[in-house]
Design a protein around this motif. Sequence first.
Motif, PDB file in Angstrom:
ATOM      1  N   SER A  73       0.831  -1.210   0.000  1.00 13.47           N
ATOM      2  CA  SER A  73       0.000   0.000   0.000  1.00 13.47           C
ATOM      3  C   SER A  73       0.873   1.271   0.000  1.00 13.47           C
ATOM      4  N   ALA A  74       2.042   1.204   0.621  1.00 14.69           N
ATOM      5  CA  ALA A  74       2.926   2.359   0.652  1.00 14.69           C
ATOM      6  C   ALA A  74       3.588   2.598  -0.710  1.00 14.69           C
ATOM      7  N   SER A  75       3.740   1.537  -1.487  1.00 14.28           N
ATOM      8  CA  SER A  75       4.419   1.693  -2.783  1.00 14.28           C
ATOM      9  C   SER A  75       3.452   2.096  -3.895  1.00 14.28           C
ATOM     10  N   LYS A  76       2.141   2.034  -3.625  1.00 10.28           N
ATOM     11  CA  LYS A  76       1.173   2.455  -4.639  1.00 10.28           C
ATOM     12  C   LYS A  76       1.224   3.973  -4.778  1.00 10.28           C
ATOM     13  N   PRO A  77       1.157   4.468  -6.005  1.00 13.29           N
ATOM     14  CA  PRO A  77       1.158   5.930  -6.170  1.00 13.29           C
ATOM     15  C   PRO A  77      -0.121   6.538  -5.627  1.00 13.29           C
ATOM     16  N   LYS A  78       0.037   7.658  -4.978  1.00 17.29           N
ATOM     17  CA  LYS A  78      -1.120   8.363  -4.412  1.00 17.29           C
ATOM     18  C   LYS A  78      -1.812   9.164  -5.515  1.00 17.29           C
ATOM     19  N   ARG A  79      -3.131   9.164  -5.484  1.00 15.83           N
ATOM     20  CA  ARG A  79      -3.882   9.954  -6.459  1.00 15.83           C
ATOM     21  C   ARG A  79      -4.025  11.380  -5.953  1.00 15.83           C
ATOM     22  N   SER A  80      -3.834  12.313  -6.829  1.00 13.96           N
ATOM     23  CA  SER A  80      -4.037  13.701  -6.427  1.00 13.96           C
ATOM     24  C   SER A  80      -5.490  14.072  -6.688  1.00 13.96           C
ATOM     25  N   LYS A  81      -5.997  14.967  -5.860  1.00 11.86           N
ATOM     26  CA  LYS A  81      -7.423  15.346  -5.948  1.00 11.86           C
ATOM     27  C   LYS A  81      -7.616  16.511  -6.865  1.00 11.86           C
TER      28      LYS A  81
END
Length: 69
Positions: free
Chosen positions: A61-69
């Motif tokens: 979960s930490a390596s997944k890219p975060k989606r920007s809002k």
Amino acid sequence: MTKLSDYALTSEAAEILGVSQNTIRTWAKDGKIPVHRNPANGYRLFKRSDLDKFLKSIERSASKPKRSK
């Protein structure tokens, strides 16, 4: 056959995961980490394999890219 050495006490589980003992207790209470009880004394026991799975899920979960809002 499961051996006692397949389990970690709360303090050891906390050290393995790098969090406090209270965090381990909370995660166990919330069902985030499976917890077992020693029938002789009621101490919490955590299967080392469950701790490994939990660590791997955190890493994924930490390596997944975060989606920007």
